[in-house]
Structures are given as C-alpha cells and as structure tokens.
Design a protein around this motif. Sequence first.
Motif, PDB file in Angstrom:
ATOM      1  N   ASN A   4     -33.312  45.448  81.145  1.00  0.00           N
ATOM      2  CA  ASN A   4     -31.926  45.828  81.415  1.00  0.00           C
ATOM      3  C   ASN A   4     -31.016  45.061  80.450  1.00  0.00           C
ATOM      4  O   ASN A   4     -30.987  43.831  80.451  1.00  0.00           O
ATOM      5  N   LYS A   5     -30.276  45.790  79.626  1.00  0.00           N
ATOM      6  CA  LYS A   5     -29.448  45.188  78.580  1.00  0.00           C
ATOM      7  C   LYS A   5     -28.430  44.204  79.147  1.00  0.00           C
ATOM      8  O   LYS A   5     -28.247  43.102  78.623  1.00  0.00           O
ATOM      9  N   LEU A   6     -27.734  44.578  80.221  1.00  0.00           N
ATOM     10  CA  LEU A   6     -26.727  43.709  80.817  1.00  0.00           C
ATOM     11  C   LEU A   6     -27.362  42.433  81.355  1.00  0.00           C
ATOM     12  O   LEU A   6     -26.869  41.335  81.093  1.00  0.00           O
ATOM     13  N   THR A   7     -28.446  42.567  82.086  1.00  0.00           N
ATOM     14  CA  THR A   7     -29.123  41.388  82.630  1.00  0.00           C
ATOM     15  C   THR A   7     -29.571  40.474  81.498  1.00  0.00           C
ATOM     16  O   THR A   7     -29.432  39.252  81.576  1.00  0.00           O
ATOM     17  N   GLN A   8     -30.056  41.065  80.416  1.00  0.00           N
ATOM     18  CA  GLN A   8     -30.481  40.271  79.268  1.00  0.00           C
ATOM     19  C   GLN A   8     -29.290  39.511  78.669  1.00  0.00           C
ATOM     20  O   GLN A   8     -29.397  38.334  78.338  1.00  0.00           O
ATOM     21  N   GLN A   9     -28.146  40.159  78.564  1.00  0.00           N
ATOM     22  CA  GLN A   9     -26.961  39.509  78.001  1.00  0.00           C
ATOM     23  C   GLN A   9     -26.481  38.356  78.892  1.00  0.00           C
ATOM     24  O   GLN A   9     -26.103  37.298  78.394  1.00  0.00           O
ATOM     25  N   VAL A  10     -26.520  38.558  80.209  1.00  0.00           N
ATOM     26  CA  VAL A  10     -26.142  37.490  81.137  1.00  0.00           C
ATOM     27  C   VAL A  10     -27.106  36.322  80.985  1.00  0.00           C
ATOM     28  O   VAL A  10     -26.702  35.149  80.951  1.00  0.00           O
ATOM     29  N   ARG A  11     -28.393  36.630  80.831  1.00  0.00           N
ATOM     30  CA  ARG A  11     -29.396  35.570  80.656  1.00  0.00           C
ATOM     31  C   ARG A  11     -29.256  34.883  79.301  1.00  0.00           C
ATOM     32  O   ARG A  11     -29.551  33.700  79.171  1.00  0.00           O
ATOM     33  N   TYR A  12     -28.785  35.612  78.281  1.00  0.00           N
ATOM     34  CA  TYR A  12     -28.468  34.964  77.001  1.00  0.00           C
ATOM     35  C   TYR A  12     -27.440  33.856  77.249  1.00  0.00           C
ATOM     36  O   TYR A  12     -27.584  32.736  76.776  1.00  0.00           O
ATOM     37  N   LEU A  13     -26.390  34.209  77.972  1.00  0.00           N
ATOM     38  CA  LEU A  13     -25.331  33.250  78.255  1.00  0.00           C
ATOM     39  C   LEU A  13     -25.870  32.073  79.064  1.00  0.00           C
ATOM     40  O   LEU A  13     -25.585  30.909  78.753  1.00  0.00           O
ATOM     41  N   ILE A  30     -21.117  41.462  71.071  1.00  0.00           N
ATOM     42  CA  ILE A  30     -22.279  40.568  71.110  1.00  0.00           C
ATOM     43  C   ILE A  30     -22.676  40.148  69.693  1.00  0.00           C
ATOM     44  O   ILE A  30     -22.788  40.988  68.795  1.00  0.00           O
ATOM     45  N   ASN A  31     -22.877  38.855  69.514  1.00  0.00           N
ATOM     46  CA  ASN A  31     -23.239  38.305  68.214  1.00  0.00           C
ATOM     47  C   ASN A  31     -24.524  38.952  67.697  1.00  0.00           C
ATOM     48  O   ASN A  31     -25.477  39.156  68.453  1.00  0.00           O
ATOM     49  N   ALA A  32     -24.534  39.260  66.417  1.00  0.00           N
ATOM     50  CA  ALA A  32     -25.699  39.905  65.791  1.00  0.00           C
ATOM     51  C   ALA A  32     -26.959  39.049  65.901  1.00  0.00           C
ATOM     52  O   ALA A  32     -28.074  39.584  65.854  1.00  0.00           O
ATOM     53  N   ASN A  33     -26.804  37.749  66.058  1.00  0.00           N
ATOM     54  CA  ASN A  33     -27.969  36.861  66.172  1.00  0.00           C
ATOM     55  C   ASN A  33     -28.378  36.572  67.611  1.00  0.00           C
ATOM     56  O   ASN A  33     -29.244  35.731  67.844  1.00  0.00           O
ATOM     57  N   ALA A  34     -27.779  37.263  68.560  1.00  0.00           N
ATOM     58  CA  ALA A  34     -28.110  37.027  69.972  1.00  0.00           C
ATOM     59  C   ALA A  34     -29.592  37.272  70.249  1.00  0.00           C
ATOM     60  O   ALA A  34     -30.177  36.611  71.109  1.00  0.00           O
ATOM     61  N   HIS A  35     -30.205  38.179  69.509  1.00  0.00           N
ATOM     62  CA  HIS A  35     -31.633  38.465  69.720  1.00  0.00           C
ATOM     63  C   HIS A  35     -32.515  37.247  69.417  1.00  0.00           C
ATOM     64  O   HIS A  35     -33.680  37.206  69.816  1.00  0.00           O
ATOM     65  N   LEU A  36     -31.950  36.248  68.747  1.00  0.00           N
ATOM     66  CA  LEU A  36     -32.695  35.024  68.448  1.00  0.00           C
ATOM     67  C   LEU A  36     -32.765  34.087  69.654  1.00  0.00           C
ATOM     68  O   LEU A  36     -33.467  33.081  69.620  1.00  0.00           O
TER      69      LEU A  36
END
Length: 121
Positions: A92-101, A71-77
């Motif tokens: 939930n970390k996974l749900t957050q990552q899917v929502r990032y996408l 995961i890109n270091a700037n994903a939190h942006l």
Amino acid sequence: MNDTSHHDERIAKMTFASVYPHYIVKVEKKGRTKEELHQVIEWLTGYDEKKLQELIAEKVTFEAFFHNASINANAHLITGVICGYRIEEIENKLTQQVRYLDKLVDELAKGRKMEKILRVA
C-alpha cells in the motif's frame, strides 16, 4: 504478507496532527531538535515550516497529508524494518509513505547523521 487492508485504512484516517507531537517528543528525548525533525519532514514531503503548521492546524489525515506531498525522489532508498514490516515490501503506497516517515524519525532519534538520514550521496 497478511491482509493489511484494515491496518492501511486505519493509517489513512489517522491525523498527522495526532502523531506529530509524538515525533517531537521522540527526537527531543534523544537530544535532537524540532528543527531537525522539520528538515527531515521537508526532505520527504516538500512541506516547508509554514505549510506543515497549516496541515497540523487543519488536522489533515495521513491520506491527505501524503496525497498533496511531493515525495522525495530518493525516498525509495529508505529501507529496513519498522513496526514489524519491511518498508520496501509494503504494497500500500500510503502505508509505505507513512512508514518512510516513521523510519526517518527513528533514524533521527537514534542519532544518525543528517546526511545519511536524507540519503545524500
């Protein structure tokens, strides 16, 4: 936030391959390209074109897709609301990552400049 464990579990078991064609249709319908979509996915996950095609062929779940991603270091942006949830508040970390996408795909489809989507300073 409400108990979302059922929702989180459903997302984890969903295959990336089942959602990927919808991402393509969404961005192409708005005049963006599959290559731009892949650029966004690579920025977030570190997966190049070859690896992405392997994961699609293997029909990996979102859980496996993001477990092995860098995961890109700037994903939190990546912030804002997607599917009624404020991304930065998803526990939930996974749900957050899917929502990032999902958010990146939305931004691409809305015509946002690539530098902004990829959170370039």
